[in-house]
Design a protein around this motif. Structure first.
Motif, short mmCIF file in Angstrom:
data_model
loop_
_atom_site.label_atom_id
_atom_site.label_comp_id
_atom_site.label_asym_id
_atom_site.label_seq_id
_atom_site.Cartn_x
_atom_site.Cartn_y
_atom_site.Cartn_z
N ARG A 7 0.84 -1.21 0.00
CA ARG A 7 0.00 0.00 0.00
C ARG A 7 0.86 1.25 0.00
NH1 ARG A 7 -3.88 -2.43 4.66
NH2 ARG A 7 -5.39 -3.51 3.33
N GLU A 8 1.92 1.21 0.79
CA GLU A 8 2.83 2.35 0.88
C GLU A 8 3.53 2.57 -0.47
OE1 GLU A 8 7.26 3.02 2.71
OE2 GLU A 8 5.83 1.94 3.98
N VAL A 9 4.03 1.49 -1.05
CA VAL A 9 4.73 1.57 -2.34
C VAL A 9 3.79 2.04 -3.44
CG1 VAL A 9 5.83 0.16 -4.15
CG2 VAL A 9 6.52 -0.10 -1.75
N GLU A 210 14.12 -11.76 -4.97
CA GLU A 210 13.08 -10.77 -4.73
C GLU A 210 13.06 -10.32 -3.27
OE1 GLU A 210 9.85 -11.99 -8.21
OE2 GLU A 210 9.49 -12.60 -6.14
N ASP A 211 13.23 -11.26 -2.36
CA ASP A 211 13.25 -10.93 -0.92
C ASP A 211 14.41 -9.98 -0.59
OD1 ASP A 211 11.01 -12.44 -0.41
OD2 ASP A 211 12.12 -14.22 0.24
N LEU A 212 15.54 -10.19 -1.23
CA LEU A 212 16.69 -9.31 -1.02
C LEU A 212 16.38 -7.88 -1.46
CD1 LEU A 212 19.70 -11.59 -2.09
CD2 LEU A 212 19.19 -10.73 0.22
N LYS A 213 15.66 -7.75 -2.57
CA LYS A 213 15.27 -6.42 -3.04
C LYS A 213 14.32 -5.75 -2.06
CE LYS A 213 15.93 -6.83 -8.03
NZ LYS A 213 15.32 -6.72 -9.37
N LEU A 214 13.38 -6.53 -1.52
CA LEU A 214 12.45 -5.99 -0.54
C LEU A 214 13.19 -5.54 0.72
CD1 LEU A 214 9.46 -8.52 -0.79
CD2 LEU A 214 9.72 -6.32 -1.94
N PHE A 217 15.07 -2.31 0.03
CA PHE A 217 14.12 -1.19 -0.04
C PHE A 217 13.75 -0.70 1.36
CE2 PHE A 217 9.75 0.38 -0.06
CZ PHE A 217 9.82 1.38 -1.02
N GLN A 218 13.46 -1.64 2.25
CA GLN A 218 13.03 -1.27 3.59
C GLN A 218 14.18 -0.66 4.41
OE1 GLN A 218 11.20 -5.28 4.18
NE2 GLN A 218 9.48 -4.13 5.03
N GLN A 219 15.38 -1.09 4.14
CA GLN A 219 16.55 -0.57 4.86
C GLN A 219 16.90 0.85 4.42
OE1 GLN A 219 19.62 -3.49 4.20
NE2 GLN A 219 18.70 -4.99 5.58
N ILE A 220 16.71 1.12 3.13
CA ILE A 220 17.06 2.44 2.60
C ILE A 220 16.12 3.52 3.10
CG2 ILE A 220 17.24 3.83 0.48
CD1 ILE A 220 18.22 1.25 -0.91
N GLY A 221 14.84 3.18 3.15
CA GLY A 221 13.86 4.15 3.66
C GLY A 221 13.42 5.16 2.61
N GLN A 222 13.45 6.45 2.96
CA GLN A 222 12.85 7.49 2.13
C GLN A 222 13.64 7.81 0.87
OE1 GLN A 222 9.79 8.92 2.67
NE2 GLN A 222 9.63 7.39 4.30
N ASN A 223 14.94 7.71 0.91
CA ASN A 223 15.77 8.12 -0.22
C ASN A 223 16.02 6.98 -1.21
OD1 ASN A 223 16.15 10.75 0.88
ND2 ASN A 223 17.66 9.90 2.29
N GLY A 227 14.42 3.22 -9.61
CA GLY A 227 14.51 1.87 -10.16
C GLY A 227 14.16 0.80 -9.15
N LEU A 228 14.65 0.94 -7.92
CA LEU A 228 14.35 -0.02 -6.87
C LEU A 228 12.88 0.08 -6.45
CD1 LEU A 228 15.21 -2.21 -4.90
CD2 LEU A 228 16.02 -0.42 -3.34
N LEU A 229 12.36 1.30 -6.38
CA LEU A 229 10.95 1.50 -6.03
C LEU A 229 10.05 0.75 -7.01
CD1 LEU A 229 8.60 2.98 -4.54
CD2 LEU A 229 8.90 4.85 -6.19
N VAL A 230 10.33 0.90 -8.29
CA VAL A 230 9.51 0.25 -9.32
C VAL A 230 9.67 -1.27 -9.26
CG1 VAL A 230 9.18 -0.05 -11.80
CG2 VAL A 230 9.47 2.24 -10.86
N ALA A 231 10.89 -1.74 -9.03
CA ALA A 231 11.13 -3.18 -8.94
C ALA A 231 10.34 -3.78 -7.77
CB ALA A 231 12.62 -3.45 -8.76
N VAL A 232 10.33 -3.08 -6.66
CA VAL A 232 9.59 -3.54 -5.48
C VAL A 232 8.08 -3.51 -5.76
CG1 VAL A 232 8.98 -2.93 -3.11
CG2 VAL A 232 11.38 -3.01 -3.80
N PHE A 233 7.62 -2.47 -6.44
CA PHE A 233 6.21 -2.37 -6.81
C PHE A 233 5.79 -3.58 -7.64
CE2 PHE A 233 3.35 -0.66 -10.29
CZ PHE A 233 2.17 -0.80 -9.57
N TYR A 234 6.59 -3.92 -8.64
CA TYR A 234 6.27 -5.05 -9.51
C TYR A 234 6.21 -6.35 -8.72
CZ TYR A 234 6.97 -8.71 -13.00
OH TYR A 234 6.86 -9.85 -13.74
#
Length: 252
Positions: A7-9, A210-214, A217-223, A227-234
């Motif tokens: 939902r957040e993504v 895929e889990d590594l990408k997730l 993403f969660q470790q990076i936070g707001q910044n 490319g990673l945002l879209v990959a996680v969305f997919y």
């Protein structure tokens, strides 16, 4: 956990201007939205969370138009161009704009048939070319395209244990695409058994990637990088739809 993250993504992706999205991420963005559209179409009550079908449909059309423009550049690598063609074909299946299909098929055969020839010659042997052949088979019924796609899948299955992590992930998408579009009916019984065995083995590796990408993403936070945002969305859109389908099958 993943539902809340999705939902957040999704909110972040909905606010993303396409001009800010790198071309390499457009395919993931498109297919993420295609999963969301399918979810809302099958489970209409989800409109409250993800917006109306029309709004999602309009977003997909917007992305497809950007991809259509990218196809005009004949200097981009052939594998990248093949990926754009398949994306446009996938968008057509939802949007049914004949211009999308006409442009996609014209470009597909421009890629597959050298100028001055009337025979298909594969410019490379990649997952995108495999997907391109599958869609050409689907839209035109040309058996040679289905046969060539089968050959690529068979080769990939034979070499899968030597793939890098990235190659493995890309070919997983190509192999699943082949199974969905052309179907295992084109494979011999022995090849079907091999395909099933390899899919079970590959699925674990794909899910780990895929889990590594997730996690990243969660470790990076707001910044986070777009490319990673879209990959996680997919990834999350695909998993959310699969999860809903599984839950409904258990209920009914």
């Amino acid at each position: 956990m993943e539902k809340n993250l999705f939902r957040e993504v999704y909110k972040q992706v909905c606010g993303l201007a396409l001009k800010d999205c790198p071309p390499s991420s457009l395919s993931g963005l498109l297919h993420g939205y295609l999963s969301v559209y399918s979810m809302v179409r099958v489970y209409p009550w989800l409109e409250d969370e993800y917006g109306s079908l029309w709004d999602i449909h309009d977003r997909i059309r917007e992305i497809a138009r950007v991809i259509q423009e990218l196809l005009k550049d004949k200097d981009i690598p052939v594998d990248t161009r093949a990926g754009y063609v398949v994306d446009l074909m996938d968008a057509y299946l939802l949007y049914s704009d004949m211009k999308f299909l006409d442009v996609a098929l014209d470009t597909a055969y421009e890629i597959l048939i050298p100028k001055g020839s009337d025979k298909i010659v594969l410019p490379c042997r990649t997952p995108n070319i495999c997907r391109l052949l599958c869609n050409c088979y689907y839209f035109t019924g040309e058996e040679e395209c289905g046969l060539l796609a089968k050959n690529l899948v068979t080769e990939a299955l034979g070499a899968s244990r030597k793939f890098s992590c990235e190659d493995l992930y890309d070919w997983w998408g190509g192999i699943c695409f082949y199974e969905d579009v052309v179907g295992v009916v084109e494979l011999s019984e022995e090849e079907q058994v091999r395909l099933n065995e390899e899919q079970i083995r590959l699925l674990s590796s794909v899910e780990q990637k895929e889990d590594l990408k997730l996690e990243s993403f969660q470790q990076i936070g707001q910044n986070v990088d777009i490319g990673l945002l879209v990959a996680v969305f997919y990834i999350l859109a695909k998993r959310e739809f699969e999860g809903l389908n599984k839950m409904c099958r258990q209920i009914y």
